[in-house]
Design a protein around this motif. Structure first.
Motif, PDB file in Angstrom:
ATOM      1  N   GLU A  86     -83.732  -0.486 -23.656  1.00  0.00           N
ATOM      2  CA  GLU A  86     -82.400  -0.491 -24.269  1.00  0.00           C
ATOM      3  C   GLU A  86     -82.297  -1.441 -25.458  1.00  0.00           C
ATOM      4  O   GLU A  86     -81.285  -1.445 -26.165  1.00  0.00           O
ATOM      5  CB  GLU A  86     -81.359  -0.881 -23.222  1.00  0.00           C
ATOM      6  CG  GLU A  86     -81.280   0.090 -22.067  1.00  0.00           C
ATOM      7  CD  GLU A  86     -80.366  -0.394 -20.961  1.00  0.00           C
ATOM      8  OE1 GLU A  86     -79.359  -1.054 -21.287  1.00  0.00           O
ATOM      9  OE2 GLU A  86     -80.664  -0.134 -19.795  1.00  0.00           O
ATOM     10  N   LEU A  87     -83.324  -2.229 -25.678  1.00  0.00           N
ATOM     11  CA  LEU A  87     -83.319  -3.196 -26.776  1.00  0.00           C
ATOM     12  C   LEU A  87     -83.801  -2.542 -28.060  1.00  0.00           C
ATOM     13  O   LEU A  87     -84.439  -1.489 -28.021  1.00  0.00           O
ATOM     14  CB  LEU A  87     -84.190  -4.394 -26.406  1.00  0.00           C
ATOM     15  CG  LEU A  87     -83.682  -5.205 -25.221  1.00  0.00           C
ATOM     16  CD1 LEU A  87     -84.697  -6.266 -24.821  1.00  0.00           C
ATOM     17  CD2 LEU A  87     -82.333  -5.837 -25.527  1.00  0.00           C
ATOM     18  N   PRO A  88     -83.514  -3.160 -29.209  1.00  0.00           N
ATOM     19  CA  PRO A  88     -83.961  -2.567 -30.470  1.00  0.00           C
ATOM     20  C   PRO A  88     -85.475  -2.379 -30.503  1.00  0.00           C
ATOM     21  O   PRO A  88     -86.226  -3.209 -29.981  1.00  0.00           O
ATOM     22  CB  PRO A  88     -83.539  -3.612 -31.515  1.00  0.00           C
ATOM     23  CG  PRO A  88     -82.494  -4.425 -30.870  1.00  0.00           C
ATOM     24  CD  PRO A  88     -82.782  -4.403 -29.405  1.00  0.00           C
ATOM     25  N   GLU A  89     -85.895  -1.307 -31.127  1.00  0.00           N
ATOM     26  CA  GLU A  89     -87.325  -1.039 -31.265  1.00  0.00           C
ATOM     27  C   GLU A  89     -87.872  -1.828 -32.442  1.00  0.00           C
ATOM     28  O   GLU A  89     -87.133  -2.255 -33.321  1.00  0.00           O
ATOM     29  CB  GLU A  89     -87.551   0.453 -31.493  1.00  0.00           C
ATOM     30  CG  GLU A  89     -87.177   1.295 -30.294  1.00  0.00           C
ATOM     31  CD  GLU A  89     -87.434   2.767 -30.514  1.00  0.00           C
ATOM     32  OE1 GLU A  89     -88.069   3.129 -31.528  1.00  0.00           O
ATOM     33  OE2 GLU A  89     -86.997   3.554 -29.682  1.00  0.00           O
ATOM     34  N   ASP A  90     -89.162  -1.988 -32.466  1.00  0.00           N
ATOM     35  CA  ASP A  90     -89.866  -2.615 -33.588  1.00  0.00           C
ATOM     36  C   ASP A  90     -89.429  -4.049 -33.858  1.00  0.00           C
ATOM     37  O   ASP A  90     -89.344  -4.474 -35.010  1.00  0.00           O
ATOM     38  CB  ASP A  90     -89.720  -1.775 -34.864  1.00  0.00           C
ATOM     39  CG  ASP A  90     -90.252  -0.363 -34.678  1.00  0.00           C
ATOM     40  OD1 ASP A  90     -91.232  -0.203 -33.915  1.00  0.00           O
ATOM     41  OD2 ASP A  90     -89.698   0.561 -35.273  1.00  0.00           O
ATOM     42  N   LEU A  91     -89.140  -4.792 -32.807  1.00  0.00           N
ATOM     43  CA  LEU A  91     -88.835  -6.207 -32.992  1.00  0.00           C
ATOM     44  C   LEU A  91     -90.088  -6.929 -33.485  1.00  0.00           C
ATOM     45  O   LEU A  91     -91.210  -6.551 -33.140  1.00  0.00           O
ATOM     46  CB  LEU A  91     -88.371  -6.835 -31.676  1.00  0.00           C
ATOM     47  CG  LEU A  91     -87.005  -6.409 -31.151  1.00  0.00           C
ATOM     48  CD1 LEU A  91     -86.790  -6.928 -29.733  1.00  0.00           C
ATOM     49  CD2 LEU A  91     -85.896  -6.902 -32.073  1.00  0.00           C
ATOM     50  N   ASN A  92     -89.889  -7.972 -34.287  1.00  0.00           N
ATOM     51  CA  ASN A  92     -90.998  -8.772 -34.790  1.00  0.00           C
ATOM     52  C   ASN A  92     -91.097 -10.134 -34.135  1.00  0.00           C
ATOM     53  O   ASN A  92     -92.142 -10.771 -34.202  1.00  0.00           O
ATOM     54  CB  ASN A  92     -90.862  -8.980 -36.298  1.00  0.00           C
ATOM     55  CG  ASN A  92     -90.811  -7.693 -37.052  1.00  0.00           C
ATOM     56  OD1 ASN A  92     -89.732  -7.245 -37.437  1.00  0.00           O
ATOM     57  ND2 ASN A  92     -91.953  -7.067 -37.262  1.00  0.00           N
ATOM     58  N   LEU A  93     -89.993 -10.604 -33.531  1.00  0.00           N
ATOM     59  CA  LEU A  93     -89.959 -11.953 -32.990  1.00  0.00           C
ATOM     60  C   LEU A  93     -88.875 -12.050 -31.924  1.00  0.00           C
ATOM     61  O   LEU A  93     -87.804 -11.459 -32.065  1.00  0.00           O
ATOM     62  CB  LEU A  93     -89.654 -12.947 -34.123  1.00  0.00           C
ATOM     63  CG  LEU A  93     -89.527 -14.424 -33.772  1.00  0.00           C
ATOM     64  CD1 LEU A  93     -90.874 -14.986 -33.307  1.00  0.00           C
ATOM     65  CD2 LEU A  93     -89.009 -15.208 -34.979  1.00  0.00           C
ATOM     66  N   VAL A  94     -89.184 -12.815 -30.882  1.00  0.00           N
ATOM     67  CA  VAL A  94     -88.191 -13.130 -29.846  1.00  0.00           C
ATOM     68  C   VAL A  94     -87.891 -14.624 -29.952  1.00  0.00           C
ATOM     69  O   VAL A  94     -88.800 -15.447 -30.031  1.00  0.00           O
ATOM     70  CB  VAL A  94     -88.711 -12.787 -28.437  1.00  0.00           C
ATOM     71  CG1 VAL A  94     -87.674 -13.153 -27.378  1.00  0.00           C
ATOM     72  CG2 VAL A  94     -89.061 -11.305 -28.340  1.00  0.00           C
ATOM     73  N   VAL A  95     -86.600 -14.953 -29.952  1.00  0.00           N
ATOM     74  CA  VAL A  95     -86.138 -16.331 -30.088  1.00  0.00           C
ATOM     75  C   VAL A  95     -85.366 -16.701 -28.834  1.00  0.00           C
ATOM     76  O   VAL A  95     -84.394 -16.031 -28.482  1.00  0.00           O
ATOM     77  CB  VAL A  95     -85.220 -16.493 -31.325  1.00  0.00           C
ATOM     78  CG1 VAL A  95     -84.701 -17.921 -31.437  1.00  0.00           C
ATOM     79  CG2 VAL A  95     -85.945 -16.062 -32.586  1.00  0.00           C
ATOM     80  N   GLY A  96     -85.795 -17.769 -28.169  1.00  0.00           N
ATOM     81  CA  GLY A  96     -85.112 -18.226 -26.973  1.00  0.00           C
ATOM     82  C   GLY A  96     -84.137 -19.340 -27.282  1.00  0.00           C
ATOM     83  O   GLY A  96     -84.427 -20.222 -28.089  1.00  0.00           O
ATOM     84  N   PRO A 103     -83.283 -13.984 -44.173  1.00  0.00           N
ATOM     85  CA  PRO A 103     -83.243 -12.606 -44.679  1.00  0.00           C
ATOM     86  C   PRO A 103     -83.539 -11.550 -43.612  1.00  0.00           C
ATOM     87  O   PRO A 103     -84.006 -10.468 -43.942  1.00  0.00           O
ATOM     88  CB  PRO A 103     -84.354 -12.621 -45.738  1.00  0.00           C
ATOM     89  CG  PRO A 103     -85.374 -13.551 -45.156  1.00  0.00           C
ATOM     90  CD  PRO A 103     -84.564 -14.630 -44.465  1.00  0.00           C
ATOM     91  N   HIS A 104     -83.287 -11.856 -42.373  1.00  0.00           N
ATOM     92  CA  HIS A 104     -83.712 -10.979 -41.287  1.00  0.00           C
ATOM     93  C   HIS A 104     -82.549 -10.193 -40.686  1.00  0.00           C
ATOM     94  O   HIS A 104     -81.388 -10.563 -40.822  1.00  0.00           O
ATOM     95  CB  HIS A 104     -84.367 -11.803 -40.177  1.00  0.00           C
ATOM     96  CG  HIS A 104     -85.397 -12.761 -40.683  1.00  0.00           C
ATOM     97  ND1 HIS A 104     -86.547 -12.352 -41.319  1.00  0.00           N
ATOM     98  CD2 HIS A 104     -85.444 -14.111 -40.669  1.00  0.00           C
ATOM     99  CE1 HIS A 104     -87.254 -13.400 -41.673  1.00  0.00           C
ATOM    100  NE2 HIS A 104     -86.606 -14.492 -41.290  1.00  0.00           N
ATOM    101  N   GLN A 105     -82.908  -9.132 -39.983  1.00  0.00           N
ATOM    102  CA  GLN A 105     -81.955  -8.385 -39.175  1.00  0.00           C
ATOM    103  C   GLN A 105     -81.980  -9.039 -37.793  1.00  0.00           C
ATOM    104  O   GLN A 105     -82.969  -8.925 -37.070  1.00  0.00           O
ATOM    105  CB  GLN A 105     -82.370  -6.918 -39.099  1.00  0.00           C
ATOM    106  CG  GLN A 105     -81.371  -6.041 -38.423  1.00  0.00           C
ATOM    107  CD  GLN A 105     -81.774  -4.567 -38.532  1.00  0.00           C
ATOM    108  OE1 GLN A 105     -82.757  -4.202 -39.162  1.00  0.00           O
ATOM    109  NE2 GLN A 105     -80.990  -3.730 -37.903  1.00  0.00           N
ATOM    110  N   ILE A 106     -80.904  -9.748 -37.457  1.00  0.00           N
ATOM    111  CA  ILE A 106     -80.893 -10.555 -36.250  1.00  0.00           C
ATOM    112  C   ILE A 106     -79.915  -9.973 -35.232  1.00  0.00           C
ATOM    113  O   ILE A 106     -78.757  -9.701 -35.558  1.00  0.00           O
ATOM    114  CB  ILE A 106     -80.550 -12.022 -36.570  1.00  0.00           C
ATOM    115  CG1 ILE A 106     -81.603 -12.581 -37.529  1.00  0.00           C
ATOM    116  CG2 ILE A 106     -80.465 -12.847 -35.293  1.00  0.00           C
ATOM    117  CD1 ILE A 106     -81.330 -13.976 -38.024  1.00  0.00           C
ATOM    118  N   TYR A 107     -80.419  -9.785 -34.017  1.00  0.00           N
ATOM    119  CA  TYR A 107     -79.613  -9.310 -32.901  1.00  0.00           C
ATOM    120  C   TYR A 107     -79.476 -10.455 -31.903  1.00  0.00           C
ATOM    121  O   TYR A 107     -80.379 -11.264 -31.748  1.00  0.00           O
ATOM    122  CB  TYR A 107     -80.294  -8.131 -32.193  1.00  0.00           C
ATOM    123  CG  TYR A 107     -80.618  -6.974 -33.095  1.00  0.00           C
ATOM    124  CD1 TYR A 107     -79.649  -6.023 -33.402  1.00  0.00           C
ATOM    125  CD2 TYR A 107     -81.894  -6.820 -33.625  1.00  0.00           C
ATOM    126  CE1 TYR A 107     -79.949  -4.949 -34.224  1.00  0.00           C
ATOM    127  CE2 TYR A 107     -82.199  -5.751 -34.444  1.00  0.00           C
ATOM    128  CZ  TYR A 107     -81.227  -4.819 -34.745  1.00  0.00           C
ATOM    129  OH  TYR A 107     -81.540  -3.766 -35.560  1.00  0.00           O
TER     130      TYR A 107
END
Length: 139
Positions: free
Chosen positions: A19-29, A107-111
Motif C-alpha cells: 500500500e506504500l508508494p512504489e519506487d521509494l529511494n530512502l526510508v527515514v525514521g 528537492p524530493h517527493q516526501i511522503y
C-alpha cells in the motif's frame, strides 16, 4: 487497552508494503521508536535508511553491501522518500518533523507515514496502516 507488540509491528509492516508508494529511494525514521519501524521497512525493501537529521543533512546510515544495491542515494536528484514513525497520536511530533524537513528545502517527493494512528492523528500522515483508539500501549 489497545496493545501492539514488536511482532505485531513487524507483521503490520510486511502486510502494509503493497500500500506504500512504489519506487521509494530512502526510508527515514523519526527517532526514537520510528527508527525501529523504518529499519524493518528498509530491510524488507532493501533501501537505504536514515533519520530526520540525516535527511536534512543529505546523509544515510552506513551499512554493508546488500545484494548489489548501493547503500546511498544521490541527494541532488528528486527522490521518493518515506518519513516513518511507529505511531502518530496528537500529530505534534509529526508536525514538528514536517516543519523541519520543509525548512531544509529538499528537492524530493516526501511522503509521511505511521504504522499506527489515532482517529485524530491520521490527518498528519499520507499513509497509515491501522487506526488504534486510546488508550494504547506499544511493547
Amino acid at each position: 487497552m489497545n496493545y501492539r507488540s514488536v511482532t505485531d509491528l513487524n507483521n503490520a509492516i510486511k502486510s502494509w508494503i503493497s500500500e506504500l508508494p512504489e519506487d521509494l529511494n530512502l526510508v527515514v525514521g523519526i527517532p526514537r521508536s520510528g527508527l525501529l519501524a523504518a529499519s524493518l521497512l528498509a530491510l524488507y525493501l532493501n533501501l537505504p535508511l536514515t533519520d530526520v537529521s540525516g535527511l536534512c543533512e543529505n546523509r544515510v546510515l552506513a551499512t554493508g553491501r546488500r545484494f548489489g544495491r548501493e547503500n546511498s542515494i544521490d541527494f541532488s536528484k528528486n527522490n521518493k522518500i518515506l518519513v516513518l514513525d511507529d505511531s502518530v497520536n496528537s500529530g505534534m511530533q509529526m508536525a514538528e518533523v514536517k516543519a523541519r524537513v520543509e525548512a531544509a528545502k529538499l528537492p524530493h517527493q516526501i511522503y509521511y507515514a505511521a504504522v499506527y494512528a489515532s482517529p485524530y492523528g491520521h490527518r498528519y500522515v499520507d499513509y497509515w496502516y491501522e487506526i488504534i483508539d486510546n488508550p494504547r500501549c506499544f511493547e
